[in-house]
Design a protein around this motif. Structure first.
Motif, short mmCIF file in Angstrom:
data_model
loop_
_atom_site.label_atom_id
_atom_site.label_comp_id
_atom_site.label_asym_id
_atom_site.label_seq_id
_atom_site.Cartn_x
_atom_site.Cartn_y
_atom_site.Cartn_z
N THR A 83 33.07 -14.88 18.66
CA THR A 83 34.58 -14.11 18.17
C THR A 83 35.36 -14.39 17.03
O THR A 83 35.43 -13.16 15.90
CB THR A 83 35.03 -13.95 19.21
N ASP A 84 34.96 -15.14 16.19
CA ASP A 84 35.40 -15.79 15.29
C ASP A 84 35.17 -15.29 13.60
O ASP A 84 35.25 -15.41 12.66
CB ASP A 84 36.75 -16.83 15.08
N ILE A 85 33.85 -14.85 14.30
CA ILE A 85 32.43 -14.31 13.04
C ILE A 85 32.89 -13.41 12.66
O ILE A 85 33.35 -12.47 13.12
CB ILE A 85 31.09 -15.12 13.50
N THR A 86 33.35 -13.03 11.29
CA THR A 86 33.87 -11.47 10.80
C THR A 86 32.27 -10.53 10.95
O THR A 86 30.81 -11.05 11.07
CB THR A 86 34.13 -11.51 10.07
N ASP A 87 32.43 -9.20 10.91
CA ASP A 87 31.19 -8.27 10.71
C ASP A 87 30.48 -8.60 9.40
O ASP A 87 29.33 -8.39 8.97
CB ASP A 87 31.54 -6.66 10.54
N LYS A 88 31.00 -9.23 8.62
CA LYS A 88 30.05 -9.38 7.01
C LYS A 88 29.62 -10.37 6.96
O LYS A 88 28.61 -10.39 6.57
CB LYS A 88 31.14 -8.79 5.83
N GLN A 89 30.12 -11.68 8.03
CA GLN A 89 29.39 -12.89 8.25
C GLN A 89 28.57 -12.77 8.74
O GLN A 89 27.04 -13.19 8.63
CB GLN A 89 30.37 -14.13 8.74
N ARG A 90 28.19 -11.88 10.33
CA ARG A 90 27.28 -11.84 10.98
C ARG A 90 26.18 -10.81 10.11
O ARG A 90 25.33 -11.15 10.21
CB ARG A 90 27.98 -11.05 11.85
N GLU A 91 26.47 -9.75 9.45
CA GLU A 91 25.52 -9.09 8.19
C GLU A 91 24.79 -10.16 8.08
O GLU A 91 23.21 -9.94 7.41
CB GLU A 91 26.27 -8.01 7.86
N ALA A 92 25.81 -11.32 7.05
CA ALA A 92 24.43 -12.05 6.32
C ALA A 92 23.55 -12.66 7.05
O ALA A 92 22.77 -13.40 5.56
CB ALA A 92 25.93 -12.74 5.38
N LEU A 93 24.24 -13.71 7.94
CA LEU A 93 23.76 -14.17 9.44
C LEU A 93 22.62 -13.81 8.99
O LEU A 93 21.19 -14.62 9.44
CB LEU A 93 24.18 -14.80 10.02
N MET A 94 22.16 -12.23 9.79
CA MET A 94 21.21 -11.53 9.97
C MET A 94 20.27 -11.59 9.12
O MET A 94 19.06 -11.76 9.08
CB MET A 94 21.98 -10.41 10.68
N VAL A 95 20.72 -10.99 8.32
CA VAL A 95 19.80 -11.15 6.87
C VAL A 95 19.09 -12.11 6.17
O VAL A 95 17.77 -12.11 5.71
CB VAL A 95 20.61 -10.40 5.35
N ALA A 96 19.64 -13.43 6.67
CA ALA A 96 19.81 -13.91 5.74
C ALA A 96 18.67 -15.25 7.00
O ALA A 96 16.82 -15.61 6.52
CB ALA A 96 20.25 -15.46 5.88
N VAL A 97 17.85 -14.82 8.16
CA VAL A 97 17.36 -14.94 9.13
C VAL A 97 16.12 -14.06 9.00
O VAL A 97 15.14 -14.33 8.95
CB VAL A 97 17.57 -14.82 10.75
N GLU A 98 16.43 -12.97 8.58
CA GLU A 98 15.08 -12.03 8.69
C GLU A 98 13.93 -12.18 7.05
O GLU A 98 13.52 -12.10 7.05
CB GLU A 98 15.80 -10.46 8.26
N GLU A 99 14.50 -12.81 6.22
CA GLU A 99 14.42 -13.14 4.88
C GLU A 99 14.06 -14.54 4.97
O GLU A 99 12.99 -14.23 4.10
CB GLU A 99 15.61 -13.00 3.65
N GLY A 100 13.94 -15.18 5.98
CA GLY A 100 13.29 -16.68 6.32
C GLY A 100 14.59 -17.65 5.87
O GLY A 100 13.47 -18.52 4.92
N TYR A 101 15.66 -17.38 5.19
CA TYR A 101 16.23 -18.57 4.35
C TYR A 101 16.69 -19.81 4.89
O TYR A 101 16.33 -20.59 4.69
CB TYR A 101 17.61 -17.85 4.20
N TYR A 102 16.50 -19.86 6.65
CA TYR A 102 16.75 -20.50 7.41
C TYR A 102 15.13 -21.49 7.81
O TYR A 102 14.61 -22.12 8.41
CB TYR A 102 17.66 -20.74 8.35
N ASP A 103 13.87 -20.93 6.58
CA ASP A 103 12.45 -21.82 7.94
C ASP A 103 12.18 -22.57 6.30
O ASP A 103 13.20 -22.64 5.60
CB ASP A 103 11.48 -20.00 6.67
N THR A 104 11.67 -23.27 7.30
CA THR A 104 10.74 -24.05 6.43
C THR A 104 9.38 -24.64 6.48
O THR A 104 8.63 -24.69 7.02
CB THR A 104 11.67 -25.73 6.94
N PRO A 105 8.96 -24.15 4.98
CA PRO A 105 10.24 -24.31 3.44
C PRO A 105 10.93 -22.40 3.41
O PRO A 105 9.99 -21.88 3.99
CB PRO A 105 8.51 -24.30 2.39
N ARG A 106 11.87 -22.67 2.58
CA ARG A 106 12.77 -21.55 2.82
C ARG A 106 11.50 -20.87 1.76
O ARG A 106 11.19 -20.95 1.46
CB ARG A 106 14.05 -21.86 1.92
#
Length: 224
Positions: free
Chosen positions: A161-184
């Motif tokens: 609940t302490d994650i803001t909408d903007k932070q959640r949006e950034a995280l979703m985009v990061a996962v979709e784009e493969g930011y946390y993939d290995t290799p990135r």
């Protein structure tokens, strides 16, 4: 993850006492309390919060206290720190935590509600804490309870609940784009273009989420 309201009756009869627990509460102080944390902030992260007292009354009560809060605010992708300081009033709900001998860790302000994480020795103390807060006029919801069971396996409720909408949006985009993939497969520039903000703003939002989640896990493991 949504909040879970737990009544006095429900958790008073179904929760067995056991190892130390970490509870996440959403507390809305009564209007007459004039809580400086709520009135001075709106949907922001709390970087640090503490109460200091210069003396006690001699019968266990505290007086001559100061409430110190450091908040982190975001406006148009720019983050800034701000300090809020005030005298502790007799009706301050934070005093209830000290009455039951535990220390609150304020994580976030959401409108008129304050999200608080607190380490408690047992569930009986949690029952007493919630009861005292409500007796003082505060509205209280239990967002999550974490406890290790006696067999050694873990049970954890991750409160987001302490994650803001903007932070959640950034995280979703990061996962979709493969930011946390290995290799990135994407860098901050790619995420910044998707979100139409600066790279530093993306980095700050992701670091904030990572820090919160990591600390929640470490806090959970530390009480095993």
């Amino acid at each position: 993850m949504g909040s879970e309201s737990i009544s006095d009756e429900s958790y008073g009869t179904t929760m067995a006492d056991g190892p130390p627990i970490t509870a996440t509460l959403a507390v809305e102080p009564p209007p007459e309390a004039d809580c400086v944390v709520v009135s001075a902030t709106d949907d922001v992260d709390i970087q640090d919060h503490n109460l200091t007292f210069s003396r006690s009354t001699g019968n266990g009560d505290l007086e001559d206290g100061t409430c110190n809060t450091k908040v982190v605010e975001e406006e148009e992708g720019v983050f800034s720190d701000r300090y809020v300081r005030s005298d502790v009033a007799s009706g301050c709900f934070c005093l209830v935590f000290h009455e039951v001998d535990c220390v609150p860790s304020i994580e976030r302000v959401q409108g008129n509600r304050i999200v608080i994480s607190v380490l408690l020795p047992d569930r009986e103390t949690l029952r007493e804490l919630v009861s005292r807060l409500r007796e003082g006029g505060s509205s209280v919801d239990v967002y999550g309870i974490t406890q290790s069971n006696v067999e050694g396996t873990e049970s954890i409720v991750m409160d987001v609940t302490d994650i803001t909408d903007k932070q959640r949006e950034a995280l979703m985009v990061a996962v979709e784009e493969g930011y946390y993939d290995t290799p990135r497969n994407a860098d901050l520039e790619v995420l910044a273009d998707r979100l139409d903000i600066s790279k530093s703003a993306v980095s700050q939002r992701l670091k904030s989420i990572e820090s919160k989640l990591i600390h929640k896990l470490v806090d959970h493991w530390s009480i095993d």
